[in-house]
Design a protein around this motif. Structure first.
Motif, PDB file in Angstrom:
ATOM      1  N   TYR A 153       6.591 -29.396  18.982  1.00 30.86           N
ATOM      2  CA  TYR A 153       7.442 -29.539  17.806  1.00 30.86           C
ATOM      3  C   TYR A 153       8.151 -28.233  17.463  1.00 30.86           C
ATOM      4  N   LYS A 154       7.702 -27.140  18.106  1.00 30.03           N
ATOM      5  CA  LYS A 154       8.328 -25.850  17.828  1.00 30.03           C
ATOM      6  C   LYS A 154       8.208 -24.964  19.060  1.00 30.03           C
ATOM      7  N   ALA A 155       9.268 -24.221  19.335  1.00 24.59           N
ATOM      8  CA  ALA A 155       9.269 -23.248  20.425  1.00 24.59           C
ATOM      9  C   ALA A 155      10.117 -22.064  20.002  1.00 24.59           C
ATOM     10  N   THR A 156       9.587 -20.864  20.184  1.00 22.70           N
ATOM     11  CA  THR A 156      10.328 -19.650  19.847  1.00 22.70           C
ATOM     12  C   THR A 156      10.371 -18.734  21.062  1.00 22.70           C
ATOM     13  N   VAL A 157      11.314 -17.800  21.047  1.00 11.95           N
ATOM     14  CA  VAL A 157      11.460 -16.865  22.154  1.00 11.95           C
ATOM     15  C   VAL A 157      11.849 -15.504  21.592  1.00 11.95           C
ATOM     16  N   ASN A 158      11.472 -14.440  22.304  1.00 15.08           N
ATOM     17  CA  ASN A 158      11.858 -13.103  21.863  1.00 15.08           C
ATOM     18  C   ASN A 158      13.306 -12.821  22.235  1.00 15.08           C
ATOM     19  N   ASP A 159      13.787 -11.649  21.894  1.00 14.38           N
ATOM     20  CA  ASP A 159      15.218 -11.345  22.030  1.00 14.38           C
ATOM     21  C   ASP A 159      15.703 -11.315  23.476  1.00 14.38           C
ATOM     22  N   ASP A 160      14.838 -10.940  24.421  1.00 11.11           N
ATOM     23  CA  ASP A 160      15.301 -10.840  25.800  1.00 11.11           C
ATOM     24  C   ASP A 160      14.844 -12.027  26.670  1.00 11.11           C
ATOM     25  N   PHE A 161      14.440 -13.109  26.028  1.00 13.39           N
ATOM     26  CA  PHE A 161      14.088 -14.353  26.720  1.00 13.39           C
ATOM     27  C   PHE A 161      12.982 -14.147  27.762  1.00 13.39           C
ATOM     28  N   THR A 162      11.986 -13.368  27.405  1.00  8.38           N
ATOM     29  CA  THR A 162      10.862 -13.157  28.326  1.00  8.38           C
ATOM     30  C   THR A 162       9.538 -13.672  27.766  1.00  8.38           C
ATOM     31  N   GLU A 163       9.521 -14.093  26.501  1.00 10.19           N
ATOM     32  CA  GLU A 163       8.251 -14.502  25.900  1.00 10.19           C
ATOM     33  C   GLU A 163       8.483 -15.749  25.030  1.00 10.19           C
ATOM     34  N   TYR A 164       7.980 -16.875  25.523  1.00 10.17           N
ATOM     35  CA  TYR A 164       8.129 -18.152  24.822  1.00 10.17           C
ATOM     36  C   TYR A 164       6.784 -18.562  24.229  1.00 10.17           C
ATOM     37  N   THR A 165       6.803 -18.923  22.958  1.00 10.74           N
ATOM     38  CA  THR A 165       5.596 -19.421  22.292  1.00 10.74           C
ATOM     39  C   THR A 165       5.827 -20.887  21.938  1.00 10.74           C
ATOM     40  N   ILE A 166       4.949 -21.760  22.433  1.00  8.91           N
ATOM     41  CA  ILE A 166       5.127 -23.198  22.301  1.00  8.91           C
ATOM     42  C   ILE A 166       4.001 -23.767  21.444  1.00  8.91           C
ATOM     43  N   HIS A 167       4.373 -24.563  20.449  1.00  9.45           N
ATOM     44  CA  HIS A 167       3.417 -25.197  19.544  1.00  9.45           C
ATOM     45  C   HIS A 167       3.393 -26.695  19.832  1.00  9.45           C
ATOM     46  N   LEU A 168       2.245 -27.207  20.253  1.00 12.37           N
ATOM     47  CA  LEU A 168       2.090 -28.614  20.584  1.00 12.37           C
ATOM     48  C   LEU A 168       1.673 -29.437  19.371  1.00 12.37           C
ATOM     49  N   ARG A 169       2.042 -30.701  19.378  1.00  6.57           N
ATOM     50  CA  ARG A 169       1.575 -31.630  18.357  1.00  6.57           C
ATOM     51  C   ARG A 169       0.062 -31.821  18.475  1.00  6.57           C
ATOM     52  N   GLU A 170      -0.557 -32.069  17.362  1.00  6.02           N
ATOM     53  CA  GLU A 170      -1.957 -32.462  17.361  1.00  6.02           C
ATOM     54  C   GLU A 170      -2.048 -33.989  17.447  1.00  6.02           C
ATOM     55  N   GLY A 171      -3.184 -34.479  17.902  1.00  9.27           N
ATOM     56  CA  GLY A 171      -3.423 -35.920  17.908  1.00  9.27           C
ATOM     57  C   GLY A 171      -2.680 -36.675  18.983  1.00  9.27           C
ATOM     58  N   VAL A 172      -2.301 -36.003  20.069  1.00 11.77           N
ATOM     59  CA  VAL A 172      -1.697 -36.676  21.226  1.00 11.77           C
ATOM     60  C   VAL A 172      -2.782 -36.800  22.295  1.00 11.77           C
ATOM     61  N   TYR A 173      -2.959 -37.994  22.816  1.00 11.00           N
ATOM     62  CA  TYR A 173      -4.058 -38.238  23.745  1.00 11.00           C
ATOM     63  C   TYR A 173      -3.547 -38.660  25.124  1.00 11.00           C
TER      64      TYR A 173
END
Length: 638
Positions: A153-173
């Motif tokens: 539901y959310k993804a962020t990246v640093n300024d030089d596109f080398t570090e992506y942080t991904i947040h997954l939904r809860e309750g997906v099976y």
């Protein structure tokens, strides 16, 4: 009580009230039997809607633009975060007025090679995967420059596109593999397992591992430095350098169930070091699973692939209960079954059928009478002939160009394809910004083809009408075999036309029509002189997999024709680190010029396909990008 829960209860009460009024009204109508059917369908829809709401309330998922008490606020609010790479979708996957129920029976021409999502590299398997599994994010069908939420539901990246942080939904099976759960050996599979960041990390681990047979993916992930699990639902992908395709590779990935691939059939844990090698032929590949709106039920070779709606799906359920891919290699037999109501949808009419039933059918055509419906769809793909440049016959650029001049593409599009194609000049879709509009297709010219062969030293030295040439002290005859799709009648027709024209200039081409699974294996093993190929295209372009010289010698690689070119390699490498769109277009256009000059492929055409279906299918819409005949918005009216 949270406001959104009260609103949901009020909505349900309103729906129930409307249904009751409908029933009373129907009771007063003379056509009671047919209207009771409508009422039952309305009640079924109500039941499905209420179950969907209950499930989404339980799992904390935003419902129809509102939010829920258990986490939905966080998911909805995340789309307002300017740092979020994901945006709200503009497409509509589920039609709001769709009637529930029914089985969609689709024509499928060949048996898939396998169902391991990671190692299979074919459009047909990717299409089935799109129903059974999901990625972290997906491209918006209506606006393919944007990624929209899926499992993340959310993804962020640093300024030089080398570090992506991904947040997954809860309750997906994870779906439970479709094994015989009454067998005690499968007891360990009976419990549902939640999708976690560990599953996400396992995908990247397998994609990067040299023992995993995923060469078509490996070059995209080779610059990943590490993947970290930050908590149960959050992970971080760190790249070793700023690279353009890092966004699509990261967001377009998908979790894989390590808990499954790390065990044998009886649930015993495999030694950690053996997991990558076991992954390629793991027993569970017979029972592919995912998180998507449909579950894989069965595959019978030469018969059908069956998917059923996943009633435990975390999102909004599609209206159609099940999808059956009917495997019918003969397109005429497939059309006959469509006419008899035994199948509902054909993704493409055979071209001769299009001519007789659509172009020339008149009042006798089922498309004119309303028995069937059709639409012509631009396929986001192209067809080509691939020349094995590692063979002496095709190592010379003049020879490959001669073979292109001998291929009457315009005539084939007009006569064999009846106008359902666009002439292709290079490696991009003709309507994509990467396509260089200044490049003109090489014309059909047998005289020029013969001149080029003469210049390349191929002459008829024996008087038998076939050209010869001495190469490295050995006499070679210009005779070769073209492996071709045996399930595509129009391909077989134009291959024969091409063979006749080549014979006129002293080239002997033999046709070897084979089924898709064998053809794919021979291409991967480079066991061919030439082949009829096709690429389903993605919106975001990275040329490395198919065209970089380094990919010409790796097992199961996509540079099957052995294309090696220094400037092309430099362009491909610069594109990977270039983010400026104007510069990217400039580089893509120059690459187009190079392959147009070198002709590693004889680029043929971008197909249009006439999809046909029964009127019982409603809201049949097609997407701009693949999968284009994605049936989630469709429903069955009877």
């Amino acid at each position: 009580m949270p406001r959104t829960f009260k609103a949901t209860v009020a909505l349900i009460a309103t729906i129930v009230f409307l249904v009751v009024i409908t029933v009373i009204s129907l009771a007063q109508n003379h056509h009671m039997s047919s209207q009771l059917v409508d009422t039952n369908r309305s009640l079924s829809e109500l039941e499905r809607t209420m179950a969907n709401i209950d499930r989404q309330l339980e799992r904390g998922i935003a419902v129809s633009g509102t939010t829920t008490a258990a986490g939905g606020d966080e998911y909805a609010e995340a789309l307002n975060d300017p740092d979020n790479l994901l945006t709200a979708p503009t497409d509509e996957l589920i039609y709001p007025d769709a009637m529930p129920g029914g089985t969609l029976r689709r024509l499928h021409l060949t048996d898939p090679a396998g169902f391991n999502w990671l190692i299979e590299n074919s459009v047909d398997v990717a299409e089935i995967q799109s129903y059974v599994h999901e990625g972290f994010a997906r491209l918006d069908f209506d606006d393919p420059d944007n990624y929209v939420p899926s499992l993340a539901y959310k993804a962020t990246v640093n300024d030089d596109f080398t570090e992506y942080t991904i947040h997954l939904r809860e309750g997906v099976y994870w779906q439970i593999p479709n094994v015989d759960l009454s067998d005690d050996r499968y007891e360990w599979l009976r419990e549902r397992r939640e999708v976690t960041a560990e599953d996400a990390a396992f995908y990247f681990e397998m994609a990067r591992h040299p023992e995993v047979q995923a060469a078509h993916i490996a070059n995209y992930v080779e610059d990943i430095e590490k993947v970290e699990v930050l908590d149960r639902y959050t992970f971080r992908v760190t790249w070793g350098r700023s690279i353009y395709h890092s966004r699509s590779t990261t967001l377009g990935g998908y979790p894989l169930p390590k808990w499954l691939y790390a065990r044998d059939r009886d649930g015993n844990e495999l030694p950690e070091e053996t997991i990558p090698a076991e992954f390629n032929n793991h027993w569970s590949n017979e029972f592919p699973i995912g998180t998507g709106p449909y579950r894989f039920i069965s595959f019978r070779a030469g018969d059908r692939i069956v998917l059923e709606r996943n009633d435990d799906y975390w999102g909004e359920l599609p209206p159609i209960d099940s999808i059956e891919y009917r495997i019918i290699p003969d397109s005429d037999a497939g059309f006959a079954q469509l006419m008899r109501g035994q199948i509902d949808f054909i993704p493409r009419l055979d071209y001769s059928r299009f001519r007789t039933e659509v172009l020339q059918g008149g009042s006798n055509s089922p498309f004119e009478s309303g028995e069937l419906e059709y639409e012509t769809v631009d396929q986001f793909a192209y067809h080509y002939i691939g020349w094995n440049a590692d063979k002496p016959l095709f190592e010379d650029r003049k020879v490959r160009l001669a073979l292109t001049h001998a291929f009457n593409r315009e005539g084939i599009i007009e006569n064999a394809l009846h106008g359902l194609a666009t002439l292709q000049t290079g490696p991009y879709y003709w309507d994509h910004p990467a396509n260089n509009p200044d490049i003109e297709a090489w014309p059909f010219d047998l005289d020029r083809a013969a001149e080029l062969l003469d210049e390349a030293g191929w002459e008829d030295m024996t008087g038998d009408g076939i050209r010869n040439k001495e190469i490295d002290g050995e006499m070679h005859t210009f005779s070769f075999t073209l492996i071709s799709y045996n399930h595509r009648p129009e391909v077989q027709r134009w291959v024969q036309v091409y063979a006749d024209d080549l014979r006129r200039i002293g080239v002997d081409m033999r046709n070897d029509p084979v089924d898709w699974a064998l053809m794919q294996r021979r291409m991967e093993e480079k066991n061919f002189d030439a082949f009829t190929g096709g690429w389903g295209l993605g919106w975001e372009i990275d040329l490395y997999q198919i065209w970089h010289s380094s990919q010409a010698d790796i097992p199961r690689g996509s540079n099957r024709v052995g294309f090696r070119h220094d400037e092309a390699d430099e362009i491909i490498e610069e594109l990977r680190v270039t983010f400026d769109q104007d510069r990217r277009v400039e580089l893509l256009h120059r690459f187009h010029e190079i392959v147009h000059h070198e002709q590693p492929y004889t680029f043929a055409y971008a197909p249009k396909e006439a999809a046909a279906w029964s009127p019982r299918l409603q809201n049949v819409v097609f997407q701009r990008i693949r999968p284009q005949s994605y049936s989630l918005p469709w429903y069955i009216s009877e």
